[in-house]
Design a protein around this motif. Sequence first.
Motif, PDB file in Angstrom:
ATOM      1  N   GLY A   1      -8.800  22.211   0.908  1.00 59.06           N
ATOM      2  CA  GLY A   1      -7.455  22.407   1.453  1.00 59.06           C
ATOM      3  C   GLY A   1      -7.421  22.525   2.965  1.00 59.06           C
ATOM      4  N   TYR A   2      -8.569  22.397   3.617  1.00 59.12           N
ATOM      5  CA  TYR A   2      -8.606  22.473   5.079  1.00 59.12           C
ATOM      6  C   TYR A   2      -8.250  21.117   5.680  1.00 59.12           C
ATOM      7  N   SER A   3      -7.589  21.139   6.827  1.00 63.87           N
ATOM      8  CA  SER A   3      -7.253  19.898   7.526  1.00 63.87           C
ATOM      9  C   SER A   3      -7.356  20.118   9.037  1.00 63.87           C
ATOM     10  N   TRP A   4      -7.612  19.027   9.763  1.00 60.81           N
ATOM     11  CA  TRP A   4      -7.774  19.092  11.212  1.00 60.81           C
ATOM     12  C   TRP A   4      -6.439  18.907  11.915  1.00 60.81           C
ATOM     13  N   ARG A   5      -6.314  19.596  13.056  1.00 60.59           N
ATOM     14  CA  ARG A   5      -5.115  19.474  13.879  1.00 60.59           C
ATOM     15  C   ARG A   5      -5.524  19.584  15.347  1.00 60.59           C
ATOM     16  N   ALA A   6      -4.994  18.686  16.187  1.00 56.84           N
ATOM     17  CA  ALA A   6      -5.251  18.754  17.634  1.00 56.84           C
ATOM     18  C   ALA A   6      -4.417  19.893  18.191  1.00 56.84           C
ATOM     19  N   VAL A   7      -5.043  20.771  18.994  1.00 54.39           N
ATOM     20  CA  VAL A   7      -4.306  21.917  19.537  1.00 54.39           C
ATOM     21  C   VAL A   7      -4.296  21.971  21.058  1.00 54.39           C
ATOM     22  N   GLU A   8      -5.193  21.278  21.698  1.00 51.15           N
ATOM     23  CA  GLU A   8      -5.221  21.307  23.163  1.00 51.15           C
ATOM     24  C   GLU A   8      -5.541  19.907  23.672  1.00 51.15           C
ATOM     25  N   VAL A   9      -4.499  19.222  24.144  1.00 47.84           N
ATOM     26  CA  VAL A   9      -4.639  17.868  24.673  1.00 47.84           C
ATOM     27  C   VAL A   9      -3.728  17.770  25.883  1.00 47.84           C
ATOM     28  N   GLU A  10      -4.254  17.336  27.004  1.00 41.39           N
ATOM     29  CA  GLU A  10      -3.467  17.190  28.231  1.00 41.39           C
ATOM     30  C   GLU A  10      -2.700  15.870  28.194  1.00 41.39           C
ATOM     31  N   ALA A  11      -1.398  15.940  27.881  1.00 42.98           N
ATOM     32  CA  ALA A  11      -0.569  14.740  27.745  1.00 42.98           C
ATOM     33  C   ALA A  11      -0.454  13.957  29.052  1.00 42.98           C
ATOM     34  N   GLN A  12      -0.705  14.600  30.168  1.00 46.14           N
ATOM     35  CA  GLN A  12      -0.658  13.906  31.460  1.00 46.14           C
ATOM     36  C   GLN A  12      -1.775  12.867  31.561  1.00 46.14           C
ATOM     37  N   TYR A  13      -2.869  13.092  30.834  1.00 49.44           N
ATOM     38  CA  TYR A  13      -4.034  12.220  30.927  1.00 49.44           C
ATOM     39  C   TYR A  13      -4.330  11.447  29.641  1.00 49.44           C
ATOM     40  N   LEU A  14      -3.937  11.982  28.505  1.00 50.05           N
ATOM     41  CA  LEU A  14      -4.263  11.364  27.221  1.00 50.05           C
ATOM     42  C   LEU A  14      -3.003  11.079  26.411  1.00 50.05           C
ATOM     43  N   VAL A  15      -3.007   9.923  25.762  1.00 48.60           N
ATOM     44  CA  VAL A  15      -1.900   9.537  24.885  1.00 48.60           C
ATOM     45  C   VAL A  15      -2.470   9.307  23.494  1.00 48.60           C
TER      46      VAL A  15
END
Length: 151
Positions: free
Chosen positions: A67-81
């Motif tokens: 039941g575990y799943s991955w989630r992005a929590v820290e991504v700099e939208a200024q540099y990464l899309v």
Amino acid sequence: MKPLLAALSIFALTSPLLLAAAQPARAPAKATMTRTLDITANQTAPTLTVQAGDVLRFHLPTQAGTGYSWRAVEVEAQYLVLIDKTNTPPPARPAGSPPVVGGAGPTVTYVYYVKKALTQGTARFAIPVSFVETGPSGSSEPLLTFTLTSK
């Protein structure tokens, strides 16, 4: 007199075009090659050197039935899309083998495009990209963090 004026007018209008056509063609600007970096959760080097135009594919495995799943929590939208997020099923079990609870589950793949260099003027810096594995009750495992630095 009129034919002479007409000829001079045509010459005056077409001579810049003739001169431009006679110039050698300029070489196209040097294109940067797009690199694709494949990153796995168990990668030993958590620091990645990137440049604008790179594609980053983070492959994060899960365990079946937990039941575990991955989630992005820290991504700099200024540099990464974020350009894609997919779930790839686990490899097929051999015929006749029973399912294993907690065995290999799908792999979640986050794909990011580096849209901007990690520099400001002559200064270079690093940014984190973090993922968390969240359980069915809302509990979460420690962060999985990668550090991106400029090339």
